[in-house]
Design an enzyme around this catalytic site. Structure first.
Site, short mmCIF file in Angstrom:
data_model
loop_
_atom_site.label_atom_id
_atom_site.label_comp_id
_atom_site.label_asym_id
_atom_site.label_seq_id
_atom_site.Cartn_x
_atom_site.Cartn_y
_atom_site.Cartn_z
N GLY A 178 -49.41 -41.72 99.51
CA GLY A 178 -49.75 -40.94 100.70
C GLY A 178 -48.58 -40.28 101.45
N CYS A 179 -48.68 -39.69 102.37
CA CYS A 179 -47.73 -39.07 103.12
C CYS A 179 -47.05 -39.71 104.29
CB CYS A 179 -48.24 -37.62 103.71
SG CYS A 179 -49.51 -36.82 102.29
N ILE A 180 -46.14 -39.14 104.69
CA ILE A 180 -45.38 -39.67 105.93
C ILE A 180 -45.11 -38.46 106.88
CG2 ILE A 180 -44.46 -41.96 105.18
CD1 ILE A 180 -41.77 -40.70 104.95
N LEU A 239 -53.39 -35.88 106.31
CA LEU A 239 -51.91 -35.47 105.97
C LEU A 239 -51.84 -34.75 104.92
CD1 LEU A 239 -50.70 -39.14 106.87
CD2 LEU A 239 -50.52 -37.27 108.30
N THR A 266 -47.57 -44.90 109.13
CA THR A 266 -47.54 -45.09 107.76
C THR A 266 -46.59 -46.44 107.19
OG1 THR A 266 -45.77 -43.64 107.69
CG2 THR A 266 -47.85 -43.10 106.80
#
Lengths: 105, 413
Positions: A103-105, B158, B199
């Site tokens: 995933g992304c941040i 995202l 996150t």
């Protein structure tokens, strides 16, 4: 490191049940993995996504996000959610025996 | 022989890269050309404050070419495509530039039209974004006339620029409605595709604690499928609904459109994949990407562009000299998170280390992951540093490219 047993073979998984060694996965394990995610029958459309997840992981070192899946797998985001209602990126990664997508941040 | 470095994009990353390179090279050694499609450089961290009347829109915009050092050519043009085989950038109106080194710094663009219904009925009336200046101004007007109801802050999916900004918006909205005296008539909800407020686990815990403390409801794992402006509903792909009277949506992001028209340059979303430590393109040794345009597992944030800039300029120098590159960018990111009431918290992290409590840049310094007035002052001071240190490509005093380990307290969730 926890282990889980699929197709009579013990495999290492992480705390959330994602495979940590994708090479240990076989297609024969997918049915049981899917049932654990509430998916009774894997259709050819499921398999399209599962194979795509594995090839993306091999090429890039991480599973794709839902958005990238929708753009590149040939299965729309809407259909992805119909196939994997609990969240396509995570669920398909789990069934495909690859680590949790970064995933992304 | 003189080399030609072409920098595409004159936002934060492109400007600071060009200025660093200009200082590294004599004009006879190296020609530097920066390309952008307009002349307006927007101070993007300021957009967050516009809806609440805490920043004046005209104060956030300056001339792009005037941020560039003397001896840098500025070319105002729309890019059609990059021909990687011919080392050539083609412009939409005709004409081209050839390069020895290409730096892609064209950032991320907003793609609201990619979400069903988002730009349909209600867009600009009760559905807004503050991620560009016109949107932030429209939202300011809407908030001035808002007298109560359900306000929803949503991230479509995202990656987005500055992933903490939507949280900051929610915190500032809570403060704003209190100041207006209508907080008791406003239901505030934060809706995110993530499984938490952020996150990374330690920061997610701290930030979701803050949301709860401020009475902001948190809805997680909500990937936006459709906006029903007429009915006032956000609908997720898994068919959950969140009702709103006013929705603030951060739309999907993608790379600049020309990236998609340039075979071999970008990924599915139009971002340019580069080595996370050297910033070099995997297939083209003379192509680099920096800032929001780069497809890296780092935040799309100005601090990232700043820390990358030092490594990138150094590596372009090594490339032109025929030397191996230094794999020294560590993913360092540093963000002030405004929490309202003249307070902010600070997070500092990299590829390996998540945001942790402690102090920055060392044991004595600004508190990390904890609200303080000092951090709010730091956020305000940053605007001056942005124009006068960051864009000119200077180091910030006491803060290097590599993330400081000292001062951080490792904790277990």
């Amino acid at each position: 490191m926890p282990t889980a047993t699929y197709d009579d073979t013990a495999v290492p998984v992480d705390d959330e049940g994602f495979f940590t060694e994708p090479d240990r996965w076989t297609e024969a394990m997918a049915g049981q993995l899917a049932r654990e995610q509430g998916i009774e029958d894997l259709t050819e459309r499921h398999w399209t996504v599962i194979r795509f997840m594995r090839s993306e992981y091999t090429a890039k070192g991480t599973g794709p996000t839902v958005r990238v899946l929708g753009k590149t797998s040939g299965v729309s985001v809407k259909e992805l959610y119909q196939l994997f209602p609990k969240g396509p990126a995570k669920t398909a990664a789990k069934i495909a025996g690859i680590p949790k997508p970064r995933g992304c941040i | 022989m003189s080399k030609h470095i072409v920098v595409l994009g004159s936002g934060t990353a492109g400007t600071l890269t060009a200025n660093r390179l200009r200082r590294m090279y004599d004009e006879r050694e190296c020609r530097i050309t920066v390309v952008d499609q307009d002349d307006d450089h927007v101070y993007q961290p300021g957009l967050l404050f516009v809806p609440f009347g805490l920043a004046q829109p005209h104060g956030l915009v300056r001339s792009r070419p005037r941020q560039l050092h003397d001896g840098i050519d500025y070319r105002r043009a729309r890019i059609d495509r990059v021909d990687l085989d011919a080392d050539t950038v083609h412009f939409a109106v005709g004409g081209w530039l050839t390069y020895d080194v290409l730096v892609v710094a064209t950032g991320a663009m907003l793609l609201p039209e990619e979400t069903e219904g988002l730009t349909g009925p209600g867009w600009g009336e009760k559905v807004f974004t503050f991620y560009d200046l016109p949107g932030a101004i429209d939202l300011h007007h809407a908030l001035e006339h808002f007298d109560g109801g359900r306000v929803v802050v949503n991230v479509a999916d995202l990656p987005v620029k500055c992933p903490v900004a939507p949280l900051e918006f929610a915190f500032l909205a809570d403060w704003y409605f209190q100041r207006c005296g209508i907080r008791d008539r406003v239901e505030l909800t934060y809706v995110t595709p993530l499984d938490g407020a952020f996150t990374k686990p330690v920061a997610a815990r701290a930030l979701s604690g803050l949301l709860a403390h401020k009475g902001i409801e948190l809805v997680t794992e909500f990937t936006l499928g459709e906006v029903d402006g007429t009915g006032g509903r956000l609908v997720s792909y898994d068919e959950r609904e969140v009702a709103f009277d006013l929705a603030v949506v951060v739309p999907l992001h993608g790379g600049a459109a020309y990236v998609g028209r340039s075979p071999g340059l970008g990924d599915e979303l139009g971002f340019v994949p580069v080595d996370p430590h050297t910033l070099q393109h995997p297939d083209r040794a003379n192509v680099f990407a920096i800032g929001d345009a780069a497809g890296l597992p780092a935040s799309k944030a100005g601090s990232v562009a700043h820390f990358e800039g030092e490594v990138l300029a150094h590596n372009i120098g090594r490339f032109l000299a025929g030397q191996p590159l230094d794999a020294s960018y560590d993913g360092h990111t540093n963000c002030f998170v405004e929490t309202g009431f003249h307070k902010a918290l600070l997070i500092d992290f990299n590829y390996e280390t998540e945001p942790l409590p402690g102090h920055f840049p060392a044991a004595v310094g600004l508190p990390l992951l904890k609200e303080s007035h000092a951090n709010h002052l730091g956020k305000l001071a940053f605007e001056w540093l942005y124009w006068h240190s960051l864009l000119p490509g200077r180091e910030l005093p006491g803060i290097g490219s590599a993330m400081p380990e000292h001062g951080k307290n490792h904790v277990h969730v």
